[in-house]
Design an enzyme around this catalytic site. Sequence first.
Site, PDB file in Angstrom:
ATOM      1  N   LYS A 197       0.889  -1.299  -0.031  1.00 42.77           N
ATOM      2  CA  LYS A 197      -0.222   0.205  -0.212  1.00 42.77           C
ATOM      3  C   LYS A 197       0.899   1.159   0.649  1.00 42.77           C
ATOM      4  O   LYS A 197      -0.212   2.644   0.165  1.00 42.77           O
ATOM      5  CB  LYS A 197      -1.041  -0.080   1.238  1.00 42.77           C
ATOM      6  CG  LYS A 197      -1.970  -1.149   1.616  1.00 42.77           C
ATOM      7  CD  LYS A 197      -2.857  -0.974   2.646  1.00 42.77           C
ATOM      8  CE  LYS A 197      -4.201  -2.252   1.612  1.00 42.77           C
ATOM      9  NZ  LYS A 197      -4.629  -1.810   3.371  1.00 42.77           N
ATOM     10  N   HIS A 246      -3.302 -12.644  -0.319  1.00 39.14           N
ATOM     11  CA  HIS A 246      -4.347 -12.381   1.048  1.00 39.14           C
ATOM     12  C   HIS A 246      -5.418 -11.839   0.594  1.00 39.14           C
ATOM     13  O   HIS A 246      -6.444 -11.616   0.986  1.00 39.14           O
ATOM     14  CB  HIS A 246      -4.028 -11.859   2.138  1.00 39.14           C
ATOM     15  CG  HIS A 246      -3.478  -9.991   1.632  1.00 39.14           C
ATOM     16  ND1 HIS A 246      -2.312  -9.358   0.933  1.00 39.14           N
ATOM     17  CD2 HIS A 246      -3.976  -9.457   2.130  1.00 39.14           C
ATOM     18  CE1 HIS A 246      -2.488  -8.366   0.906  1.00 39.14           C
ATOM     19  NE2 HIS A 246      -3.299  -8.392   1.611  1.00 39.14           N
ATOM     20  N   ASP A 275      -7.978 -11.400   8.859  1.00 36.69           N
ATOM     21  CA  ASP A 275      -8.312 -10.401   8.160  1.00 36.69           C
ATOM     22  C   ASP A 275      -9.593  -9.537   7.961  1.00 36.69           C
ATOM     23  O   ASP A 275      -9.841  -8.328   8.658  1.00 36.69           O
ATOM     24  CB  ASP A 275      -7.105 -10.450   7.257  1.00 36.69           C
ATOM     25  CG  ASP A 275      -7.368  -8.606   6.248  1.00 36.69           C
ATOM     26  OD1 ASP A 275      -7.150  -7.863   7.410  1.00 36.69           O
ATOM     27  OD2 ASP A 275      -6.506  -8.260   5.051  1.00 36.69           O
TER      28      ASP A 275
HETATM   29 FE   LIG Z   1      -3.990  -6.220   1.724  1.00 38.10          FE
END
Ligand SMILES: [Fe+2]
Length: 342
Positions: A197, A246, A275
Amino acid sequence: MFVQSSYIPAGTILVADDQVSNRELLYELLVAEGFHVIAVSNGAQALAQLDSTQVDLVLLDVMMPQINGFDVCRKIKANPGTDLIPVIMVTSLSGKRDRIEGIRAGADDFLTRPLDRTELLARVRSLLKLKFRTDELERAETVVFTLARSIEGKDPYTHGHCERLADYSASLGIHLGLPEEQVTALRWAGVVHDIGKIAVPDSILLKPGALTTDEWKLMRQHPVVGDRICAPLKSFRLVLPIIRHHHEKFDGSGYPDGLRGEDIPITARVLQIVDVYDALTTVRSYKPAFSITDALQIMKHEVTRGWWDSHIFEHFEEFMRNGAARFLSGGTAAAAAAGGVL
Ligand SMILES: [Fe+2]
């Protein structure tokens, strides 16, 4: 990404020997070769030095009063703060039993008296080279972890998310009976899985509303970017598949590779369950926090839609029933629709 320097610093060597003549001999020999040497006369002083000074290698006499060399070595290797420091045991005895005890104590190498100068320097340099390489990798890992935490720190809504993920996914991995190295990979991936990110502008990362098609396109690149950032780290071998996959979904509708079913690495399937759960039970810029019951209900529905691994989800529910829930963040009940995980 990480350039290995050909420069090898001389290093700090701790010499522990109760015989003054032996100590002085080693001290003078090593100082003449440019090493920084700390010489002490017993095991207790050696351990105290290791507590307070950055040491790169230890030369330990085996026969010392009170704490002998084997015990000092055992203590060095049992301490996570010093276990990577190479230890050479120096003994007057060339007996097999001594070496076996040294190996059991975790010694990295042995030298027998009378010392051969060339052999001593060759072994010291070889172990130091290895130590500096380990230090370099540790520094690289530290940079990666710091970077990952700085990304998390940008978003006030995801505060603590990485640490929770590291703890919970490792616990779920243990619950599933995964091998230790995969559990460790899960712990690391919990912290670094979203490192990609870094390539997503804050205007998109922190946008309170829905993302446009182009913004989504960029956001969906983060697993690939993360994989690329961490790829040079050999110690991340088992972490890379988790970073990259993921956001895959069991029915193949996820990203970035559209993997389906068991083609998605099991560790990635474990991390994504935790998550999603953590995202559902905490407040995000785009959604409120759901209660544990609501979050599990939503996830159950998503399992029937084919998104998540039903077997792992069943284990997760059981894991929750067995008391894990008290560790997990429960949000306030909310009746709004399910939020996604970015
Ligand atoms: Fe992610």
